[in-house]
Design a protein around this motif. Structure first.
Motif, PDB file in Angstrom:
ATOM      1  N   ALA A   1       0.829  -1.206   0.000  1.00  0.00           N
ATOM      2  CA  ALA A   1       0.000   0.000   0.000  1.00  0.00           C
ATOM      3  C   ALA A   1       0.861   1.254   0.000  1.00  0.00           C
ATOM      4  CB  ALA A   1      -0.932  -0.008   1.211  1.00  0.00           C
ATOM      5  N   VAL A   2       1.954   1.253   0.770  1.00  0.00           N
ATOM      6  CA  VAL A   2       2.829   2.431   0.819  1.00  0.00           C
ATOM      7  C   VAL A   2       3.482   2.677  -0.535  1.00  0.00           C
ATOM      8  CG1 VAL A   2       4.926   3.360   1.866  1.00  0.00           C
ATOM      9  CG2 VAL A   2       3.227   2.232   3.294  1.00  0.00           C
ATOM     10  N   ILE A   3       3.954   1.618  -1.180  1.00  0.00           N
ATOM     11  CA  ILE A   3       4.600   1.772  -2.487  1.00  0.00           C
ATOM     12  C   ILE A   3       3.609   2.304  -3.513  1.00  0.00           C
ATOM     13  CG2 ILE A   3       5.711   0.513  -4.369  1.00  0.00           C
ATOM     14  CD1 ILE A   3       6.906  -1.351  -2.271  1.00  0.00           C
ATOM     15  N   GLU A   4       2.378   1.821  -3.491  1.00  0.00           N
ATOM     16  CA  GLU A   4       1.370   2.324  -4.427  1.00  0.00           C
ATOM     17  C   GLU A   4       1.083   3.797  -4.182  1.00  0.00           C
ATOM     18  OE1 GLU A   4       0.139   0.882  -7.054  1.00  0.00           O
ATOM     19  OE2 GLU A   4       1.435  -0.838  -6.655  1.00  0.00           O
ATOM     20  N   ARG A   5       1.026   4.215  -2.909  1.00  0.00           N
ATOM     21  CA  ARG A   5       0.812   5.634  -2.619  1.00  0.00           C
ATOM     22  C   ARG A   5       1.979   6.475  -3.103  1.00  0.00           C
ATOM     23  NH1 ARG A   5       0.022   4.036   3.048  1.00  0.00           N
ATOM     24  NH2 ARG A   5      -2.027   3.036   3.233  1.00  0.00           N
ATOM     25  N   VAL A   6       3.199   5.969  -2.941  1.00  0.00           N
ATOM     26  CA  VAL A   6       4.376   6.702  -3.404  1.00  0.00           C
ATOM     27  C   VAL A   6       4.358   6.851  -4.922  1.00  0.00           C
ATOM     28  CG1 VAL A   6       6.894   6.583  -3.619  1.00  0.00           C
ATOM     29  CG2 VAL A   6       5.813   6.089  -1.430  1.00  0.00           C
ATOM     30  N   LYS A   7       4.003   5.787  -5.625  1.00  0.00           N
ATOM     31  CA  LYS A   7       3.932   5.862  -7.080  1.00  0.00           C
ATOM     32  C   LYS A   7       2.862   6.856  -7.532  1.00  0.00           C
ATOM     33  CE  LYS A   7       5.549   1.135  -7.976  1.00  0.00           C
ATOM     34  NZ  LYS A   7       5.179  -0.193  -8.524  1.00  0.00           N
ATOM     35  N   THR A   8       1.737   6.851  -6.841  1.00  0.00           N
ATOM     36  CA  THR A   8       0.678   7.799  -7.176  1.00  0.00           C
ATOM     37  C   THR A   8       1.138   9.233  -6.965  1.00  0.00           C
ATOM     38  OG1 THR A   8      -1.004   6.173  -6.545  1.00  0.00           O
ATOM     39  CG2 THR A   8      -1.693   8.468  -6.688  1.00  0.00           C
TER      40      THR A   8
END
Length: 463
Positions: free
Chosen positions: A301-308
């Motif tokens: 979830a953290v990686i997806e937020r960072v990519k967003t």
């Protein structure tokens, strides 16, 4: 007790079904909320304390900074070990707590003790806590790529580092679940004043006067307000330096009414701060950042937020500057979970086929197969409750345990079918609903106790 529980379950089948449906729904929620990672976090419960003392050697840092910090932190309750390292201009102390101490409580204890060390440390030295992360917190790393087609002149490493520090880093640190974004590579841009000793002697100016002049002329002050014609005007003294020319024009002293400025005794230029490392990408020096995940967060979830967030920041970057990742743990996590997911699906299919071949009884296939996904959901529910992440180790344990569950289900189902067949042969007809229920109760009571203790022993072996 086990026999009584079996009797109660058979009498209240509707309640048992409702409880199973509730567990299914609760398990699906836990399945979505359980943190996902590739490997389990086996790092120690630790708190990092670092302090800068610019320009000092390792021995001075050890004697005056590292030693007082490490000695005072050893007396904290729950501390298991204190490890420290002294380097040029830098001190790093690692405080290892017992696993029973919550991470936030450990950081609070260290902070309270550091507040009492002000008088024991050299002036200007302020110890700070490291990020609230573990050894597996390094989840994403990127670098700034310059497209020469969009920016033919390119950007120097100092400009790229400024983009990283003031554009990317500050916005990525506001992403939920991110503990810190560490910048690597490039140069920290700074104004360098290189004093010429010969010119100093000729002008009769000391080095201390040059330093005092720079400090005194880089300041904004306030002068309250002035009221005139019913209006209020703010009075401000603007004295901040904004560039090389402003610094060079700062007066240091005067001789016979002629000011001596910085440019008369020194050379002012834009340079890079002292550094101890670099980032190399494809044989070329680059600028990048490391995203550190907060302790206890969901890595995926953290990686997806960072990519967003990086996608949102991209249009605001200077022309030709593109953020490219070169370490992304989400790929490893996705491959790991996909492998174990395929293994679980294959195992369920093989179990179903085995029942079809050996028992050839449709209802018994459902009895043995349906509890498998239910048990997996209950496992995720317990993992969420005890704070265990979904990783290759925990999912492998579930895959191994499925075989044990199948074995218990087969024993129970086969015993029930055998009792019903023997009763049908004895009475010479098919059994009614009440008779079938009674045979099921007798068969379940017969093997229920051995199955329970066998499962308990296997669970203890896993623990």
């Amino acid at each position: 007790m086990i026999a009584s529980f079996i009797d109660w379950s058979l009498r209240n089948r509707f309640l048992v079904l409702c409880a199973a449906l509730i567990l299914v729904g609760w398990g699906f929620k836990a399945l979505r909320d359980t943190p996902v990672d590739a490997i389990p976090d086996l790092s120690e419960n630790q708190v990092l304390v670092y302090a800068d003392w610019t320009g000092r050697g390792p021995q001075e840092v050890e004697d005056q900074v590292t030693y007082p910090i490490s000695v005072n932190l050893q007396g904290l309750r729950g501390v298991r070990a204190v490890r420290a390292t002294s380097m040029f201009g830098f001190s790093l102390t690692t405080v290892v707590f017992e696993d029973r101490i919550p991470p936030l409580e450990a950081r609070q204890r260290v902070t309270e003790r550091l507040n009492l060390l002000g008088a024991q440390l050299p002036p200007g030295v302020t110890p700070l806590l490291g990020p609230d992360a573990t050894g597996l917190g390094w989840v994403y790393q990127y670098y700034l790529h310059v497209d020469t087609n969009a920016a033919p002149a390119g950007y120097d490493l100092g400009r790229l580092r400024s983009i990283q520090d003031f554009n990317l880093r500050q916005q990525l640190q506001s992403v939920p679940g991110v503990a810190e974004v560490a910048s690597i590579g490039g140069f920290l841009r700074q104004y360098s004043v290189e004093v010429n000793p010969t010119r100093l002697r000729a002008a009769g100016v000391s080095l201390a006067q040059v330093m005092d002049a720079l400090l005194a002329n880089h300041l904004n002050v306030g002068g309250k307000t002035i009221e005139e014609n019913g209006q209020e005007f703010l009075v401000r003294g603007l004295g901040l330096l904004h560039g090389v020319d402003d610094i060079a024009d700062v007066p240091v002293a005067d001789r016979n009414g002629v000011p001596i400025r910085i440019r008369d005794v020194a050379v002012v230029e834009v340079g890079g701060d002292f550094r101890r490392g670099a980032l190399d990408v494809g044989g070329e020096e680059a600028v990048g950042g490391i995203v550190i995940m907060r302790n206890g967060e969901n890595a995926m979830a953290v990686i997806e937020r960072v990519k967003t967030r990086l996608g949102e920041i991209g249009p605001s970057l200077p022309p030709g500057v593109v953020v490219r990742p070169f370490y992304d743990r989400s790929d490893l996590i996705a491959r790991t979970i996909a492998t174990l997911k395929d293994a679980l699906v294959e195992e369920v299919i093989l179990v179903t086929l085995a029942h079809v071949v050996f028992l050839f009884h449709f209802r018994s296939i459902l009895i043995v197969t349906v509890p498998l996904p239910l048990s997996i959901l209950v496992s995720f529910l317990l993992m969420r409750f005890f704070g265990i992440t979904s990783n290759i180790m925990s999912l492998s344990g579930i895959a191994i345990a499925i075989g044990v569950l199948v074995d218990a289900g087969i024993v129970m189902t086969e015993n029930v079918i055998r009792h019903c067949e023997e009763e049908e042969r004895r009475v010479g007809r098919r059994l009614g609903a009440a008779e079938t229920m009674e045979c099921t109760r007798v068969a379940a009571r017969q093997v229920g106790r051995p199955i329970f203790f066998a499962m308990a022993i296997i669970i203890l072996a896993f623990v």
